[in-house]
Design a protein around this motif. Structure first.
Motif, short mmCIF file in Angstrom:
data_model
loop_
_atom_site.label_atom_id
_atom_site.label_comp_id
_atom_site.label_asym_id
_atom_site.label_seq_id
_atom_site.Cartn_x
_atom_site.Cartn_y
_atom_site.Cartn_z
N GLY A 133 0.79 -1.23 0.00
CA GLY A 133 0.00 0.00 0.00
C GLY A 133 0.82 1.27 0.00
N ALA A 134 2.12 1.17 -0.28
CA ALA A 134 2.98 2.35 -0.36
C ALA A 134 2.99 2.87 -1.78
CB ALA A 134 4.39 2.02 0.09
N ALA A 135 2.65 4.14 -1.98
CA ALA A 135 2.58 4.71 -3.32
C ALA A 135 3.75 5.64 -3.61
CB ALA A 135 1.27 5.46 -3.51
N ALA A 136 4.42 6.13 -2.58
CA ALA A 136 5.55 7.03 -2.77
C ALA A 136 6.55 6.82 -1.63
CB ALA A 136 5.09 8.49 -2.80
N MET A 137 7.83 7.11 -1.91
CA MET A 137 8.87 6.91 -0.92
C MET A 137 9.97 7.94 -1.13
SD MET A 137 11.15 3.48 -0.23
CE MET A 137 12.58 3.55 0.86
N PHE A 138 10.49 8.42 -0.01
CA PHE A 138 11.50 9.47 -0.06
C PHE A 138 12.62 9.09 0.91
CE2 PHE A 138 7.17 10.97 -0.51
CZ PHE A 138 7.19 11.49 -1.80
N ALA A 139 13.80 8.80 0.38
CA ALA A 139 14.92 8.30 1.18
C ALA A 139 15.99 9.37 1.31
CB ALA A 139 15.51 7.04 0.54
N PHE A 140 16.43 9.61 2.56
CA PHE A 140 17.43 10.63 2.85
C PHE A 140 18.61 10.00 3.58
CE2 PHE A 140 13.38 12.68 2.43
CZ PHE A 140 13.64 13.89 1.78
N PRO A 141 19.83 10.21 3.08
CA PRO A 141 20.99 9.61 3.74
C PRO A 141 21.26 10.25 5.10
CG PRO A 141 21.70 11.05 1.95
CD PRO A 141 20.20 10.96 1.87
N LEU A 142 21.62 9.42 6.06
CA LEU A 142 22.11 9.90 7.36
C LEU A 142 23.61 10.09 7.19
CD1 LEU A 142 20.26 7.39 9.75
CD2 LEU A 142 19.46 9.62 8.93
N GLN A 143 24.00 11.31 6.94
CA GLN A 143 25.39 11.55 6.54
C GLN A 143 25.85 12.90 7.04
OE1 GLN A 143 26.30 10.49 2.46
NE2 GLN A 143 27.59 12.29 2.23
N LEU A 144 27.04 12.92 7.63
CA LEU A 144 27.68 14.16 8.03
C LEU A 144 29.09 14.15 7.45
CD1 LEU A 144 26.61 14.56 11.77
CD2 LEU A 144 25.77 15.85 9.80
N GLY A 145 29.33 15.02 6.49
CA GLY A 145 30.61 15.02 5.81
C GLY A 145 30.83 13.71 5.09
N ALA A 146 31.97 13.08 5.35
CA ALA A 146 32.30 11.82 4.70
C ALA A 146 31.76 10.62 5.47
CB ALA A 146 33.81 11.69 4.55
N ILE A 147 31.10 10.87 6.61
CA ILE A 147 30.59 9.78 7.44
C ILE A 147 29.16 9.44 7.03
CG2 ILE A 147 30.09 8.99 9.77
CD1 ILE A 147 32.18 10.99 10.77
N ALA A 148 28.94 8.25 6.52
CA ALA A 148 27.62 7.79 6.10
C ALA A 148 27.15 6.71 7.06
CB ALA A 148 27.66 7.26 4.67
N LEU A 149 25.98 6.90 7.66
CA LEU A 149 25.48 5.97 8.67
C LEU A 149 24.31 5.12 8.21
CD1 LEU A 149 25.52 8.31 11.80
CD2 LEU A 149 27.20 6.59 11.17
N GLY A 150 23.50 5.63 7.31
CA GLY A 150 22.30 4.89 6.91
C GLY A 150 21.31 5.80 6.22
N THR A 151 20.03 5.55 6.44
CA THR A 151 19.00 6.37 5.79
C THR A 151 17.80 6.59 6.67
OG1 THR A 151 18.01 4.41 4.75
CG2 THR A 151 19.60 5.66 3.43
N LEU A 152 17.15 7.71 6.44
CA LEU A 152 15.80 7.99 6.93
C LEU A 152 14.89 7.79 5.73
CD1 LEU A 152 13.59 9.20 8.84
CD2 LEU A 152 14.33 11.46 8.01
N ASP A 153 14.02 6.79 5.79
CA ASP A 153 13.11 6.48 4.68
C ASP A 153 11.69 6.89 5.06
OD1 ASP A 153 15.27 5.49 3.34
OD2 ASP A 153 14.75 3.38 3.60
N LEU A 154 11.06 7.68 4.22
CA LEU A 154 9.71 8.18 4.46
C LEU A 154 8.76 7.60 3.41
CD1 LEU A 154 10.68 11.92 5.00
CD2 LEU A 154 10.43 10.15 6.76
N TYR A 155 7.59 7.19 3.87
CA TYR A 155 6.61 6.56 2.98
C TYR A 155 5.29 7.31 3.05
CZ TYR A 155 9.73 2.46 3.17
OH TYR A 155 10.80 1.60 3.09
N ARG A 156 4.56 7.25 1.93
CA ARG A 156 3.18 7.74 1.93
C ARG A 156 2.31 6.81 1.10
NH1 ARG A 156 3.42 13.59 -0.76
NH2 ARG A 156 1.16 13.39 -0.61
N ARG A 157 1.05 6.78 1.41
CA ARG A 157 0.12 5.84 0.76
C ARG A 157 -0.49 6.41 -0.50
NH1 ARG A 157 -0.48 1.21 3.17
NH2 ARG A 157 -0.29 0.89 5.41
N THR A 158 -0.28 7.68 -0.75
CA THR A 158 -0.80 8.29 -1.98
C THR A 158 0.38 8.82 -2.80
OG1 THR A 158 -1.09 10.40 -0.81
CG2 THR A 158 -3.01 8.94 -0.97
N PRO A 159 0.30 8.75 -4.14
CA PRO A 159 1.41 9.26 -4.96
C PRO A 159 1.46 10.78 -4.92
CG PRO A 159 -0.42 8.57 -6.34
CD PRO A 159 -0.78 8.16 -4.94
N GLY A 160 2.57 11.30 -5.31
CA GLY A 160 2.72 12.76 -5.36
C GLY A 160 4.01 13.21 -4.75
#
Length: 237
Positions: free
Chosen positions: A113-140
């Motif tokens: 039931g996920a229609a859209a997704m927005f992924a943001f890296p957890l990153q400070l400078g050259a240090i990459a830790l992971g992601t914050l992933d956001l979901y919504r049930r409607t497209p747009g």
């Protein structure tokens, strides 16, 4: 741009979350706060990532979002993995239409039931830790202001995690949760590598293929390997 008043509100969503950064309770609390403070978001996950075979979901605001995070790990594809790999946000306003980029994940997302997704890296400078992933049930697409706020939240989450890691290192503490985490995947990968005299990379490929073939998560398959309920001698077996 995010003004100082709004940035302070975003920081409170991270700093006031229940529990200790790096732990499951804190991760779930941060995800719920993200959904509350960001307009147009139905679910959120926070996931630590190191390599394609090293991932630990710290929390999810909803079970279905957590299952999709597991799907990215099992399939080895999805916006979150791409955002982490390239170090920039990956904004997908219509997941079903993205089947050419992530064919199996797009199908899994649509089924959940996920229609859209927005992924943001957890990153400070050259240090990459992971992601914050956001979901919504409607497209747009997300408004530009919400994208800026989500990117700021990702930076603040990374800052909180790094600050906790620094304090833990100074006191000799293990700041990351281990019980019930993807740490089991590392153990199972090592078992398979030793058992079949193959590289860790090849062992993980076999584990992932086996999980996909039986419709299970990589984590569940790893626990079956550790408990000697299954063996994985060839990819997909």
């Amino acid at each position: 741009m995010v003004d100082e008043d709004r940035r302070s509100a975003l920081w409170r969503a991270v700093a006031d979350a229940a529990g200790t950064p790096g732990q499951g309770t804190w991760g779930r609390s941060v995800c719920r706060n993200c959904v509350d403070i960001l307009d147009g978001i139905d679910a959120a996950t926070v996931t630590l990532r190191a390599t394609a075979s090293a991932q630990d979901m710290l929390g999810a605001s909803a079970e279905w979002a957590g299952l999709l995070e597991d799907q990215q790990y099992t399939l080895g594809e999805g916006p979150g993995i791409q955002a982490f790999t390239q170090g920039t946000p990956v904004l997908v306003d219509d997941l079903p239409a993205a089947d050419s980029r992530w064919p199996i994940f797009a199908e899994a997302a649509q089924a959940a039931g996920a229609a859209a997704m927005f992924a943001f890296p957890l990153q400070l400078g050259a240090i990459a830790l992971g992601t914050l992933d956001l979901y919504r049930r409607t497209p747009g697409a997300l408004p530009a202001g919400t994208v800026a706020e989500a990117a700021t939240l990702a930076d603040l989450i990374a800052l909180a995690l790094l600050a906790r890691a620094d304090r833990a290192e100074a006191t000799g503490q293990d700041w990351l949760r281990r019980t019930g985490s993807y740490h089991d995947v590392h153990i199972a990968t090592g078992i398979l590598a030793a058992r079949h005299s193959i590289s860790l990379a090849d062992a993980f490929v076999r584990l992932r293929a086996h999980a996909f073939g039986r419709g299970a998560s990589v984590l569940d398959s790893a626990r079956d390997v550790i408990a000697r309920r299954i063996d994985v001698t060839e990819p997909g077996e």
